[in-house]
Every structure is written in structure tokens, then in C-alpha cells.
Write an enzyme that holds these catalytic residues in place. Structure first.
Site, PDB file in Angstrom:
ATOM      1  N   GLU A 197      51.909-120.564  17.095  1.00 10.67           N
ATOM      2  CA  GLU A 197      51.469-121.183  15.402  1.00 10.67           C
ATOM      3  C   GLU A 197      50.768-121.726  15.489  1.00 10.67           C
ATOM      4  OE1 GLU A 197      51.653-121.170  11.788  1.00 10.67           O
ATOM      5  OE2 GLU A 197      53.071-119.134  11.910  1.00 10.67           O
ATOM      6  N   GLU A 200      47.190-119.687  16.903  1.00 11.21           N
ATOM      7  CA  GLU A 200      46.989-119.563  15.207  1.00 11.21           C
ATOM      8  C   GLU A 200      46.146-120.259  14.945  1.00 11.21           C
ATOM      9  OE1 GLU A 200      49.879-115.531  14.358  1.00 11.21           O
ATOM     10  OE2 GLU A 200      49.558-117.819  13.118  1.00 11.21           O
ATOM     11  N   GLU A 201      46.241-121.364  14.648  1.00 11.31           N
ATOM     12  CA  GLU A 201      45.814-122.923  13.704  1.00 11.31           C
ATOM     13  C   GLU A 201      44.935-123.545  14.939  1.00 11.31           C
ATOM     14  OE1 GLU A 201      48.480-125.177  12.036  1.00 11.31           O
ATOM     15  OE2 GLU A 201      49.706-123.434  10.958  1.00 11.31           O
TER      16      GLU A 201
END
Length: 316
Positions: A197, A200-201
Site C-alpha cells: 500500500e 501504490e500510494e
């Protein structure tokens, strides 16, 4: 003569048992049950279909239930109704307490047929629904499905300068600083979720170090009525350049932990974890970390991860 022939393989005690079976589990006819049962008894431990009229193919679990994983491809609702009724009779006679029926979406018409025999929806995922039938004594003791969702965030700490990676979500009524994160996927370890995560962010690559905290919240508005578990992990950066996802994030930056602990536009849990990380920087992260260890599960060939404070080697 036919009846004598069919009963030949059974012991003298079979007839009283059979009368009792008929009383408890009335199916279509005595002859129909006897002919099915005679063919079934010689192969009672096999879970494969044995021709017309045989019980549905099912696997047996360790809790006294059976699972039907595949339904006949071209069966009509009327034929399935009869087949299911006879199968339930056999499973009851074996002492099973529950039936799990997996119905693919293209055969969803059969869910109505099962419902007429007492089955209820348990859960549905993508292209398959699972129906259940409790056959044990008293109220159903079958477990509910997915009572919690699991969210994971990664606090990426640069120990050389005391900065941590934070983001502001896009499309929020109130944009507050938080650690990047999201929902954990099925069969995904929480450390892997945090690393995924964060990348991805923010575009920053990192490595899992420890679990820092667990937040439990009930009646979460975005969890479809389920409870929410939110886990925050400590990560170490591998790269430092930010290339954040503009579909999800409004802002992203490296922020001083001391500043994050005091700013008004940070979520309460973010401020609390910032203080925890400051304490770890000053006193050593072993004072705040919950480390992970992998142990063998009681189920053959499986393992699990356990998180706890480190203990001296003499206790391990």
C-alpha cells in the site's frame, strides 16, 4: 426375494435400525431408501457420486459438516430438489450436523430450490454463493462470515532524520495527515499489505520491521456493518523519492515526527503513533515494537504469524 437379497450384506441389527431411520427421515418411499442405502452402505466412506439417485458428491470437514463443491451441470430444478432431499436424508443418517452448498452464479436458480428445503445464504464472493443448512440439535452453531475487515497502514520512518512518510487522502470531506495504507487482501500478511500500500500510494519502496498498534472499531460506516481492525506497521525506507498516486492522494511528504505529533490536521491515531515512534527513536524501537515470528499451525503443512514483544532467548 429382492428385499432379502438387498439385506443380505447387513447384520441382523439392520432392520430395527432401518425402521428407526424411516421414522426420523421420511423420504420418497421405503423401497427407494432401501435400494439407495444398500448401494450406499458398502461405500459409505466414499465421497463421489455413485450413479442416479446417489447423494450429491461432498467432502467431509473436521467439524461434522459436509460441503457440496460442484452441482450437476444440466440438472433441472425439479431433479435437483429430489436429489438434494435424498442427499440430506443420507447426511442426517450419518450424523452430520451441517451442509455447505456452493452455488455458482450461472446456476443461481438452484438457490431457490435449496431455500425451499431450509437452506439460507451464508455469504457470496464474486461468482459464487454459499448456502448453509444446520442439521444439529438446537439453534445453529455455524460461524458467521467475515465479521471484520482488516486495514493496514505503514509508518515509514527515516531514522537518520526523524521523518515519517504521510499522505492526505483525496475526496475526503476533511483532509487530514495519515499514514498510507488500505485493506489487506485474502492470504496476504499484514507486513506485505503495508509495503504494497505504501508503494501504490507514494511510490516509496520500504521493508517491514514490526507491528506498532491495533485499533478496533465497531459500526464502521465503510465496512458494510462489520467491525474494523486497523493495524499500523513500522517500515524502513528503501527509496526516498515520492511519486504519489494522484487518484488517491491529495498530498504526500516526509514530515518530522515531532511536528506530526502536534499538528491539528492529523487524525488522532496518527498523532498517537507519531508519539509512539518518537519514544522508539529516543529509547530504541525494541521498546515499542511487536516483532513477528512464524510458527507451525496445528493443520498439517500450514504456518501462522504471531506478533509480540521480543523475549530473551533463554525463554524461546
Amino acid at each position: 426375494m429382492q428385499v432379502c437379497f438387498l439385506m443380505a450384506p447387513f447384520s441382523r441389527g439392520f432392520l430395527p435400525f432401518f425402521r428407526k431411520f424411516l421414522t426420523r427421515h421420511p423420504c420418497r418411499s421405503a423401497w427407494g431408501i432401501l435400494s439407495r442405502f444398500s448401494g450406499y452402505a458398502t461405500h459409505q466412506h466414499q465421497n463421489q457420486q455413485r450413479g442416479p439417485g446417489a447423494p450429491l458428491a461432498a467432502s467431509v470437514d473436521a467439524h461434522g459438516g459436509v460441503t457440496v463443491g460442484h452441482l450437476p451441470a444440466d440438472v433441472t430444478q425439479a431433479a435437483f430438489s429430489e436429489l438434494l432431499r435424498e442427499s440430506v436424508c443420507v447426511w442426517r443418517s450419518e450424523g452430520h450436523v451441517a451442509v455447505w452448498l456452493r452455488v455458482p452464479i450461472w446456476q443461481s436458480r438452484l438457490a431457490e430450490t435449496a431455500a425451499q428445503q431450509g437452506f439460507a445464504f451464508h455469504h457470496a464472493v464474486q461468482d459464487e454463493a454459499v448456502l448453509s443448512l444446520w442439521m444439529g440439535d438446537g439453534e445453529s452453531r455455524l460461524p458467521n462470515y467475515a465479521t471484520h475487515q482488516v486495514g493496514v497502514a505503514g509508518a515509514v520512518v527515516n531514522q537518520s532524520n526523524g521523518k515519517v512518510l504521510v499522505v492526505q487522502d483525496k475526496n475526503r470531506a476533511k483532509n487530514m495527515w495519515k499514514f498510507p495504507g488500505g485493506l489487506s487482501n485474502p492470504s496476504e500478511n499484514i507486513g506485505d499489505t503495508a509495503v504494497r500500500e505504501v508503494f501504490e500510494e507514494t511510490g516509496v519502496r520500504s521493508e517491514f520491521r514490526s507491528l506498532l498498534s491495533i485499533r478496533q472499531q465497531h459500526h464502521h460506516p465503510g465496512a458494510f456493518g462489520n467491525s474494523d481492525m486497523y493495524l499500523i506497521c513500522r517500515l524502513s525506507p528503501v527509496t526516498y523519492e515520492i511519486n504519489f498516486c494522484r487518484h488517491e492522494c491529495l498530498r504526500c511528504e516526509w514530515m518530522d515526527l515531532a511536528e506530526l505529533a502536534k499538528v491539528s490536521d492529523a487524525a488522532p491515531i496518527t498523532s498517537r503513533i507519531a508519539k509512539l515512534l518518537l519514544y522508539g527513536l529516543e529509547n530504541g524501537f525494541e521498546s515499542v515494537d511487536l516483532s513477528v515470528e512464524e510458527l507451525p499451525a496445528v493443520y498439517t503443512g500450514l504456518v501462522y504469524q504471531i506478533y509480540h514483544r521480543k523475549i530473551p532467548e533463554r525463554y524461546t
